[in-house]
Design a protein around this motif. Sequence first.
Motif, PDB file in Angstrom:
ATOM      1  N   THR A  61     -11.558  -4.562  -0.200  1.00 58.73           N
ATOM      2  CA  THR A  61     -11.489  -5.318  -1.452  1.00 58.73           C
ATOM      3  C   THR A  61     -12.091  -4.523  -2.625  1.00 58.73           C
ATOM      4  O   THR A  61     -11.598  -4.610  -3.755  1.00 58.73           O
ATOM      5  CB  THR A  61     -12.148  -6.718  -1.267  1.00 58.73           C
ATOM      6  OG1 THR A  61     -11.551  -7.628  -2.170  1.00 58.73           O
ATOM      7  CG2 THR A  61     -13.635  -6.692  -1.450  1.00 58.73           C
ATOM      8  N   VAL A  78     -19.389  -6.947  14.406  1.00 60.52           N
ATOM      9  CA  VAL A  78     -19.285  -7.896  13.296  1.00 60.52           C
ATOM     10  C   VAL A  78     -19.736  -7.244  11.993  1.00 60.52           C
ATOM     11  O   VAL A  78     -19.111  -7.450  10.942  1.00 60.52           O
ATOM     12  CB  VAL A  78     -20.054  -9.222  13.547  1.00 60.52           C
ATOM     13  CG1 VAL A  78     -19.435  -9.991  14.701  1.00 60.52           C
ATOM     14  CG2 VAL A  78     -21.517  -8.993  13.804  1.00 60.52           C
ATOM     15  N   LEU A  82      -8.329  -2.402   7.120  1.00 60.94           N
ATOM     16  CA  LEU A  82      -7.744  -3.656   7.619  1.00 60.94           C
ATOM     17  C   LEU A  82      -7.532  -3.612   9.125  1.00 60.94           C
ATOM     18  O   LEU A  82      -7.800  -4.584   9.838  1.00 60.94           O
ATOM     19  CB  LEU A  82      -6.418  -3.936   6.908  1.00 60.94           C
ATOM     20  CG  LEU A  82      -6.503  -4.071   5.385  1.00 60.94           C
ATOM     21  CD1 LEU A  82      -5.140  -4.407   4.811  1.00 60.94           C
ATOM     22  CD2 LEU A  82      -7.526  -5.118   4.980  1.00 60.94           C
ATOM     23  N   GLU A  83      -7.042  -2.475   9.620  1.00 62.73           N
ATOM     24  CA  GLU A  83      -6.831  -2.331  11.063  1.00 62.73           C
ATOM     25  C   GLU A  83      -8.162  -2.402  11.806  1.00 62.73           C
ATOM     26  O   GLU A  83      -8.294  -3.056  12.848  1.00 62.73           O
ATOM     27  CB  GLU A  83      -6.129  -1.002  11.359  1.00 62.73           C
ATOM     28  CG  GLU A  83      -4.757  -0.887  10.686  1.00 62.73           C
ATOM     29  CD  GLU A  83      -4.071   0.448  10.943  1.00 62.73           C
ATOM     30  OE1 GLU A  83      -4.481   1.161  11.874  1.00 62.73           O
ATOM     31  OE2 GLU A  83      -3.122   0.786  10.207  1.00 62.73           O
ATOM     32  N   LEU A  85       0.820  -1.217   0.000  1.00 60.97           N
ATOM     33  CA  LEU A  85       0.000   0.000   0.000  1.00 60.97           C
ATOM     34  C   LEU A  85       0.853   1.266   0.000  1.00 60.97           C
ATOM     35  O   LEU A  85       0.366   2.355  -0.302  1.00 60.97           O
ATOM     36  CB  LEU A  85      -0.943   0.010   1.212  1.00 60.97           C
ATOM     37  CG  LEU A  85      -2.141  -0.934   1.130  1.00 60.97           C
ATOM     38  CD1 LEU A  85      -2.853  -1.019   2.471  1.00 60.97           C
ATOM     39  CD2 LEU A  85      -3.121  -0.477   0.042  1.00 60.97           C
ATOM     40  N   VAL A 102     -17.214  -6.793   8.676  1.00 62.18           N
ATOM     41  CA  VAL A 102     -17.601  -7.222   7.327  1.00 62.18           C
ATOM     42  C   VAL A 102     -17.548  -6.042   6.360  1.00 62.18           C
ATOM     43  O   VAL A 102     -17.007  -6.149   5.247  1.00 62.18           O
ATOM     44  CB  VAL A 102     -19.016  -7.860   7.347  1.00 62.18           C
ATOM     45  CG1 VAL A 102     -19.538  -8.066   5.933  1.00 62.18           C
ATOM     46  CG2 VAL A 102     -19.003  -9.177   8.115  1.00 62.18           C
ATOM     47  N   ALA A 144      -9.705  -5.959  11.855  1.00 61.71           N
ATOM     48  CA  ALA A 144      -9.016  -6.843  12.810  1.00 61.71           C
ATOM     49  C   ALA A 144      -9.467  -6.572  14.238  1.00 61.71           C
ATOM     50  O   ALA A 144      -9.738  -7.508  15.008  1.00 61.71           O
ATOM     51  CB  ALA A 144      -7.507  -6.667  12.690  1.00 61.71           C
ATOM     52  N   GLN A 166      -4.790  -8.162  -2.454  1.00 63.84           N
ATOM     53  CA  GLN A 166      -5.999  -8.989  -2.303  1.00 63.84           C
ATOM     54  C   GLN A 166      -5.650 -10.416  -1.865  1.00 63.84           C
ATOM     55  O   GLN A 166      -6.232 -10.952  -0.903  1.00 63.84           O
ATOM     56  CB  GLN A 166      -6.756  -9.008  -3.648  1.00 63.84           C
ATOM     57  CG  GLN A 166      -7.974  -9.917  -3.699  1.00 63.84           C
ATOM     58  CD  GLN A 166      -9.133  -9.443  -2.834  1.00 63.84           C
ATOM     59  OE1 GLN A 166      -9.290  -8.249  -2.581  1.00 63.84           O
ATOM     60  NE2 GLN A 166      -9.942 -10.372  -2.355  1.00 63.84           N
ATOM     61  N   ILE A 222      -7.765   1.734   2.629  1.00 63.44           N
ATOM     62  CA  ILE A 222      -7.568   0.281   2.704  1.00 63.44           C
ATOM     63  C   ILE A 222      -6.834  -0.081   3.999  1.00 63.44           C
ATOM     64  O   ILE A 222      -7.225  -1.002   4.719  1.00 63.44           O
ATOM     65  CB  ILE A 222      -6.773  -0.233   1.482  1.00 63.44           C
ATOM     66  CG1 ILE A 222      -7.551   0.034   0.189  1.00 63.44           C
ATOM     67  CG2 ILE A 222      -6.462  -1.720   1.625  1.00 63.44           C
ATOM     68  CD1 ILE A 222      -6.755  -0.180  -1.092  1.00 63.44           C
ATOM     69  N   GLN A 223      -5.785   0.658   4.290  1.00 57.34           N
ATOM     70  CA  GLN A 223      -4.993   0.412   5.505  1.00 57.34           C
ATOM     71  C   GLN A 223      -5.880   0.487   6.760  1.00 57.34           C
ATOM     72  O   GLN A 223      -5.847  -0.407   7.613  1.00 57.34           O
ATOM     73  CB  GLN A 223      -3.851   1.432   5.589  1.00 57.34           C
ATOM     74  CG  GLN A 223      -3.023   1.380   6.859  1.00 57.34           C
ATOM     75  CD  GLN A 223      -2.165   0.115   6.970  1.00 57.34           C
ATOM     76  OE1 GLN A 223      -1.774  -0.457   5.958  1.00 57.34           O
ATOM     77  NE2 GLN A 223      -1.892  -0.325   8.190  1.00 57.34           N
ATOM     78  N   LEU A 255      -9.635  -1.822  -3.756  1.00 51.15           N
ATOM     79  CA  LEU A 255      -8.558  -2.386  -4.591  1.00 51.15           C
ATOM     80  C   LEU A 255      -8.956  -2.485  -6.060  1.00 51.15           C
ATOM     81  O   LEU A 255      -8.098  -2.616  -6.928  1.00 51.15           O
ATOM     82  CB  LEU A 255      -8.157  -3.774  -4.077  1.00 51.15           C
ATOM     83  CG  LEU A 255      -7.339  -3.795  -2.781  1.00 51.15           C
ATOM     84  CD1 LEU A 255      -7.223  -5.219  -2.247  1.00 51.15           C
ATOM     85  CD2 LEU A 255      -5.946  -3.206  -3.021  1.00 51.15           C
ATOM     86  N   SER A 285     -13.800  -5.143   5.567  1.00 55.74           N
ATOM     87  CA  SER A 285     -13.149  -6.085   4.656  1.00 55.74           C
ATOM     88  C   SER A 285     -13.681  -5.898   3.236  1.00 55.74           C
ATOM     89  O   SER A 285     -12.918  -5.920   2.263  1.00 55.74           O
ATOM     90  CB  SER A 285     -13.397  -7.535   5.100  1.00 55.74           C
ATOM     91  OG  SER A 285     -12.698  -7.827   6.281  1.00 55.74           O
ATOM     92  N   HIS A 286     -14.979  -5.714   3.136  1.00 55.30           N
ATOM     93  CA  HIS A 286     -15.598  -5.497   1.829  1.00 55.30           C
ATOM     94  C   HIS A 286     -15.119  -4.188   1.211  1.00 55.30           C
ATOM     95  O   HIS A 286     -14.814  -4.126   0.014  1.00 55.30           O
ATOM     96  CB  HIS A 286     -17.122  -5.486   1.990  1.00 55.30           C
ATOM     97  CG  HIS A 286     -17.856  -5.195   0.724  1.00 55.30           C
ATOM     98  ND1 HIS A 286     -17.689  -5.936  -0.422  1.00 55.30           N
ATOM     99  CD2 HIS A 286     -18.739  -4.211   0.410  1.00 55.30           C
ATOM    100  CE1 HIS A 286     -18.463  -5.439  -1.382  1.00 55.30           C
ATOM    101  NE2 HIS A 286     -19.096  -4.394  -0.898  1.00 55.30           N
ATOM    102  N   SER A 337     -16.198 -11.901   3.013  1.00 52.23           N
ATOM    103  CA  SER A 337     -16.249 -10.435   3.020  1.00 52.23           C
ATOM    104  C   SER A 337     -15.227  -9.857   2.044  1.00 52.23           C
ATOM    105  O   SER A 337     -15.416  -8.774   1.488  1.00 52.23           O
ATOM    106  CB  SER A 337     -15.951  -9.882   4.418  1.00 52.23           C
ATOM    107  OG  SER A 337     -16.866 -10.393   5.361  1.00 52.23           O
TER     108      SER A 337
END
Lengths: 114, 114, 114, 114
Positions: free
Chosen positions: D25, D14, D44-45, A28, D18, D48, A41, D40-41, D28, D21-22, C58
């Motif tokens: 992706t 939750v 992801l954090e 990234l 979801v 998690a 991905q 995006i970064q 991207l 994550s969606h 997801s």
Amino acid sequence: MAHQQFKDCIDACVACAVACSHCATECLKEEHVAHMAKCIQLDLECAAICRSAAEVMSLGSSFSAHLCRVCADVCKACAEECEKHAEMGMDHCRQCAEACRRCAEACEEMATPV
Amino acid sequence: MAHQQFKDCIDACVACAVACSHCATECLKEEHVAHMAKCIQLDLECAAICRSAAEVMSLGSSFSAHLCRVCADVCKACAEECEKHAEMGMDHCRQCAEACRRCAEACEEMATPV
Amino acid sequence: MAHQQFKDCIDACVACAVACSHCATECLKEEHVAHMAKCIQLDLECAAICRSAAEVMSLGSSFSAHLCRVCADVCKACAEECEKHAEMGMDHCRQCAEACRRCAEACEEMATPV
Amino acid sequence: MAHQQFKDCIDACVACAVACSHCATECLKEEHVAHMAKCIQLDLECAAICRSAAEVMSLGSSFSAHLCRVCADVCKACAEECEKHAEMGMDHCRQCAEACRRCAEACEEMATPV
């Protein structure tokens, strides 16, 4: 003992998950992020499955072999993609590809019915 | 580099997560499971938080220090409980307690603002 | 769109993961924990695989169908065990069994090649 | 009961995981991926930490409030970034921002000592 039997494969999976997450975050930061989209991905998919395989094996689960089958496949796909960028000098991709290859090998062995 | 800086702590967290999941599953096989209930419960909480801390550090996240704060605390609680059973000869608890102590120490260092 | 296609199955997986973790922790509080050991073990395995399946879907991953295959199987195993205790009046097991059955069904559909 | 008390917050976490994550992706696949790198970064954090908070609350853990504190913070950071792209018409960012705001609010409430 289930856990001991799984030990090497667990280690390979957690190392691969860490390498994949790290590779994603480094991708990234690359100048040409667009070229790295497929790599990011696959990193994310591979990290998720590796984490899960490690957890399930740590629990000594009888489903481990089935998860290792999927894990070996995603690791190979991720390694293949990372290797393209490794050739062009990206160190995080080279490290990730190596971790993926090791994990794929370890998971293949777990996945094979003895 | 963030990832390198986090490397030792990540390793301690993943090792601890694996030890906790393994300890939980071995506790479930003990003759007196009822005595192990608190240990199993803490194993599960600790494993979940360790996995998360490892993932977030692998991503080089700026929230790592905050998560390591929580992780250090749950590791200490889990170590304390496991040590009671380790004294009575349970090897999985001894191994888990050691992994928790190492992880707590590593996370304390990450959590402390430099 | 991949995500939309996966939506119902993702929801079933996250609900099942939550129900399994909750069932495990409630089983640990039961008077006869020893009778619940197999249930707790399957709860943990099922929760791990459901979380992973939800994450991978997801991400719209092409490995989703493979993971859903494994997820359907562990859900059925967990449902079967929980149903034994549900009959004896354990509410967390009844709820968990229902979540597992719904998830198994949703995953079966995803796992089936269209 | 711990689980019931946590129910709404678990659902928000939750759903947020979801959505994140969606969003990652889908980002991207955008034409100008480079503009989406920070989004995006954070996705992801945030994913998690949300997954972890949901798991820990499902276990009825006494560490839930501490994790919810971190979760609220990462959700706000992710929402802020996603809202920039939502304004420019990106639907996955709009949905993600909404899920992050809801989750931040729910986690703030959990994090507050009663």
